[in-house]
Design an enzyme around this catalytic site. Structure first.
Site, PDB file in Angstrom:
ATOM      1  N   ALA A 251       0.840  -1.198   0.000  1.00 17.59           N
ATOM      2  CA  ALA A 251       0.000   0.000   0.000  1.00 17.59           C
ATOM      3  C   ALA A 251       0.873   1.245   0.000  1.00 17.59           C
ATOM      4  O   ALA A 251       2.035   1.210   0.419  1.00 17.59           O
ATOM      5  CB  ALA A 251      -0.920  -0.002   1.224  1.00 17.59           C
ATOM      6  N   ASP A 252       0.297   2.328  -0.463  1.00 19.55           N
ATOM      7  CA  ASP A 252       0.958   3.627  -0.408  1.00 19.55           C
ATOM      8  C   ASP A 252      -0.108   4.685  -0.143  1.00 19.55           C
ATOM      9  O   ASP A 252      -1.184   4.647  -0.747  1.00 19.55           O
ATOM     10  CB  ASP A 252       1.692   3.939  -1.707  1.00 19.55           C
ATOM     11  CG  ASP A 252       2.621   5.124  -1.540  1.00 19.55           C
ATOM     12  OD1 ASP A 252       3.688   4.946  -0.916  1.00 19.55           O
ATOM     13  OD2 ASP A 252       2.278   6.233  -1.987  1.00 19.55           O
ATOM     14  N   THR A 253       0.197   5.599   0.770  1.00 23.95           N
ATOM     15  CA  THR A 253      -0.757   6.629   1.171  1.00 23.95           C
ATOM     16  C   THR A 253      -0.172   8.009   0.915  1.00 23.95           C
ATOM     17  O   THR A 253       0.993   8.257   1.233  1.00 23.95           O
ATOM     18  CB  THR A 253      -1.113   6.483   2.667  1.00 23.95           C
ATOM     19  OG1 THR A 253      -1.663   5.177   2.883  1.00 23.95           O
ATOM     20  CG2 THR A 253      -2.122   7.532   3.108  1.00 23.95           C
TER      21      THR A 253
END
Length: 190
Positions: free
Chosen positions: A68-70
């Site tokens: 994931a990347d935020t």
């Protein structure tokens, strides 16, 4: 069932998966997370999540990889993790009394096949005084978080309103991610 590997060094993502009783191990990706700022934010987070998953899959070919990347998006501009105290101060000042979006791209990879999705949450800050910003900076909390705040910690004080998935702002849209894992046969509490 193939083992699940979380391709992230984020303690928050690890805690969220543990909270849902999802069995997994951690293998941090080592990709360069720089991106082209002219790309649309939803494409940026999906691409970074995909690259993280593919990087970890090189070492764990038979595993199921979750990455994931935020990012925080304010007025069309991506705010990543602040590199300096001044940058963190500037981000917090910009977000004061304003709304912004938090986007998390999630990638699920197995045997070369990648499924991605993006979750978006709208967050509005209270008007912040200079003293409040300086006090928050002194906690050290802003420095490893996109947008220079952590909603799950002292940064909760900054947030006036939230529309969407709280856990997305923490770093992983938990319900949607666990549901996607369940579709792929992973054991969860549900």
């Amino acid at each position: 069932m193939k083992p699940l590997i979380l391709a992230s060094g984020s303690p928050r993502r690890k805690q969220l998966l543990e909270q849902m009783n999802v069995p997994f191990t951690v293998c941090k990706s080592t990709i360069d997370e720089t991106f082209d700022p002219t790309f649309p934010p939803d494409e940026v987070v999906q691409q970074l999540a995909r690259q993280k998953a593919q990087d970890v899959a090189k070492k764990h070919e038979d595993s199921f990889i979750l990455a994931a990347d935020t990012i925080v998006v304010f007025q069309g501009r991506i705010l990543g993790k602040p590199a300096t105290e001044q940058e963190a101060r500037q981000m917090l000042s910009q977000l004061s009394d304003q709304s912004h979006e938090v986007l998390t791209g999630v990638a699920l990879l197995h045997q070369g096949q990648v499924e991605t999705f993006v979750e978006t949450t709208e967050v509005r800050f209270w008007p912040l005084t200079d003293t409040e910003i300086e006090t928050y900076l002194q906690t050290g909390e802003p420095f490893d978080k996109a947008g220079a705040y952590g909603i799950q910690g002292l940064g909760a004080y900054l947030v006036k309103e939230l529309k969407g998935d709280y856990y997305n702002v923490v770093g992983l849209p938990l319900s949607r991610t666990v549901r996607a894992l369940k579709v792929h046969g992973f054991s969860t509490r549900f």
